[in-house]
Design an enzyme around this catalytic site. Structure first.
Site, PDB file in Angstrom:
ATOM      1  N   ASN A 178     -13.847  43.811  19.351  1.00 29.92           N
ATOM      2  CA  ASN A 178     -14.726  42.968  20.030  1.00 29.92           C
ATOM      3  C   ASN A 178     -16.183  42.855  18.921  1.00 29.92           C
ATOM      4  OD1 ASN A 178     -16.198  41.753  21.759  1.00 29.92           O
ATOM      5  ND2 ASN A 178     -16.951  42.978  22.795  1.00 29.92           N
ATOM      6  N   LYS A 195     -18.693  41.492  19.174  1.00 30.58           N
ATOM      7  CA  LYS A 195     -20.009  41.308  19.933  1.00 30.58           C
ATOM      8  C   LYS A 195     -20.573  40.199  18.844  1.00 30.58           C
ATOM      9  CE  LYS A 195     -19.519  45.688  21.889  1.00 30.58           C
ATOM     10  NZ  LYS A 195     -20.147  46.837  23.165  1.00 30.58           N
ATOM     11  N   HIS A 205     -16.235  40.890  30.953  1.00 29.24           N
ATOM     12  CA  HIS A 205     -16.649  41.973  29.582  1.00 29.24           C
ATOM     13  C   HIS A 205     -18.205  42.558  30.481  1.00 29.24           C
ATOM     14  CE1 HIS A 205     -18.908  44.622  27.004  1.00 29.24           C
ATOM     15  NE2 HIS A 205     -17.393  44.649  26.055  1.00 29.24           N
ATOM     16  N   GLU A 212     -20.799  43.840  28.780  1.00 27.70           N
ATOM     17  CA  GLU A 212     -22.234  42.075  28.746  1.00 27.70           C
ATOM     18  C   GLU A 212     -22.179  41.395  29.264  1.00 27.70           C
ATOM     19  OE1 GLU A 212     -21.171  43.833  24.983  1.00 27.70           O
ATOM     20  OE2 GLU A 212     -22.008  45.848  25.181  1.00 27.70           O
ATOM     21  N   GLU A 215     -12.677  49.648  31.389  1.00 26.68           N
ATOM     22  CA  GLU A 215     -14.234  49.646  29.952  1.00 26.68           C
ATOM     23  C   GLU A 215     -14.517  50.159  31.081  1.00 26.68           C
ATOM     24  OE1 GLU A 215     -14.187  47.667  26.268  1.00 26.68           O
ATOM     25  OE2 GLU A 215     -15.437  46.417  28.018  1.00 26.68           O
ATOM     26  N   GLY A 231     -20.618  51.811  24.318  1.00 27.65           N
ATOM     27  CA  GLY A 231     -21.409  51.917  23.465  1.00 27.65           C
ATOM     28  C   GLY A 231     -22.211  53.033  23.486  1.00 27.65           C
ATOM     29  N   SER A 262     -16.036  52.969  23.558  1.00 26.82           N
ATOM     30  CA  SER A 262     -16.530  53.983  22.267  1.00 26.82           C
ATOM     31  C   SER A 262     -15.427  54.543  21.951  1.00 26.82           C
ATOM     32  CB  SER A 262     -17.894  55.468  23.441  1.00 26.82           C
ATOM     33  OG  SER A 262     -18.978  54.648  23.909  1.00 26.82           O
TER      34      SER A 262
HETATM   35  C1  PEP Z   1     -16.474  46.675  24.153  1.00 22.60           C
HETATM   36  O1  PEP Z   1     -17.677  46.347  24.139  1.00 22.60           O
HETATM   37  O2  PEP Z   1     -15.327  46.367  24.538  1.00 22.60           O
HETATM   38  C2  PEP Z   1     -16.986  48.172  23.624  1.00 22.60           C
HETATM   39  C3  PEP Z   1     -15.551  48.971  24.791  1.00 22.60           C
HETATM   40  O3  PEP Z   1     -18.148  48.405  22.914  1.00 22.60           O
HETATM   41  P1  PEP Z   1     -17.471  50.212  21.946  1.00 22.60           P
HETATM   42  O4  PEP Z   1     -16.173  50.432  21.498  1.00 22.60           O
HETATM   43  O5  PEP Z   1     -19.095  49.939  21.006  1.00 22.60           O
HETATM   44  O6  PEP Z   1     -18.047  51.221  23.337  1.00 22.60           O
END
Ligand code: PEP
Length: 245
Positions: free
Chosen positions: A7, A9, A93, A95, A163, A169, A205
């Protein structure tokens, strides 16, 4: 087979997206072991899709609008992404939920639009830190699943991504044993809604160092990866770590 879904983003502008997409296209990795999916920005989508057309790499949308077409300034629909070659789309998601205020009802409309358009939705669910501290993790996950999956055909094809919001993040990944246990309970819950085996990805992460701890767990079918996927060296190290495990 491990799904590695990248992803990107809003980390990469158009030129940066194309540089990374071209770099990845020259890399060889074991496609028997890894199924790679790339989720570029809407701006880079068509060029990235063109680059990977007729390859093993799938391309998906980071976000979709639920109405197929119409007067919706700034939006791109699930149907438009499908027409442009998308296989997958992220829905729900964290975000989108927490920065853009999407509700479970919005997520359901997007999920249903993906199925209608012929896209495979990846339903992202996860508890916040507050949920966790209040002992409401299970409640939150069940609610997020129920609000989207109730009424969906039992043979629909989709993925779920677990998630935890507190892990996205932050560098604070969910412990692999805990993640595996949660995946097991998500899969049990999914049996109420579907007759299909639904892949459940872990996200939050994940990087080339910690990915190996999750791999032995049967209930973890792959990963949704944010920041570590938007950098060539990190992503290649991660793919190599998965192949070598
Ligand atoms: C994500 O945006 O789905 C995600 C898991 O981000 P990160 O790997 O940066 O934590």
């Amino acid at each position: 087979m491990t799904h590695i879904f990248a992803n990107w983003k809003m980390y990469l502008n158009f030129s940066e997206s194309m540089i990374l997409a071209n770099q990845l296209a020259t890399e060889s990795y074991d496609t028997e072991k890894i199924h790679l999916g790339i989720f570029p920005s809407s701006l880079a989508f068509t060029e990235v899709e063109k680059l990977y057309r007729d390859t093993e790499v799938a391309v998906g949308a980071q976000n979709v609008a639920w109405t197929p077409k119409g007067a919706y300034t700034g939006a791109v629909s699930a149907h438009m992404f499908r027409n442009a070659g998308a296989t997958y789309a992220l829905v729900g998601h964290s975000e989108r939920r927490h920065v853009f205020g999407e509700t479970n009802e919005d997520v359901k409309k997007k999920f249903d639009a993906c199925l209608d358009a012929g896209l495979i939705p990846i339903l992202c669910i996860g508890e916040t830190k507050e949920d966790l501290e209040a002992g409401k993790r299970e409640y939150r996950l069940k609610k997020q699943l129920m609000s989207v999956l109730e009424g969906v055909s039992k043979d629909a094809t989709f993925f779920v991504a677990y998630e935890p919001v507190w892990a996205i993040g932050t560098g604070e990944a969910c412990d692999h044993l805990q993640a595996a246990e949660i995946h097991d309970s998500i899969k049990k819950e999914l049996n109420t809604y579907t007759v299909q085996p639904i892949p459940v990805l872990y996200g939050g992460s994940v990087n080339h160092e910690n990915v190996v701890f999750y791999l032995p767990h049967q209930s973890i079918d792959g990963f949704l990866i944010g920041s570590a996927s938007a950098d060539r060296d990190h992503l290649i190290s991660l793919l190599n770590a998965v192949v070598a495990a």
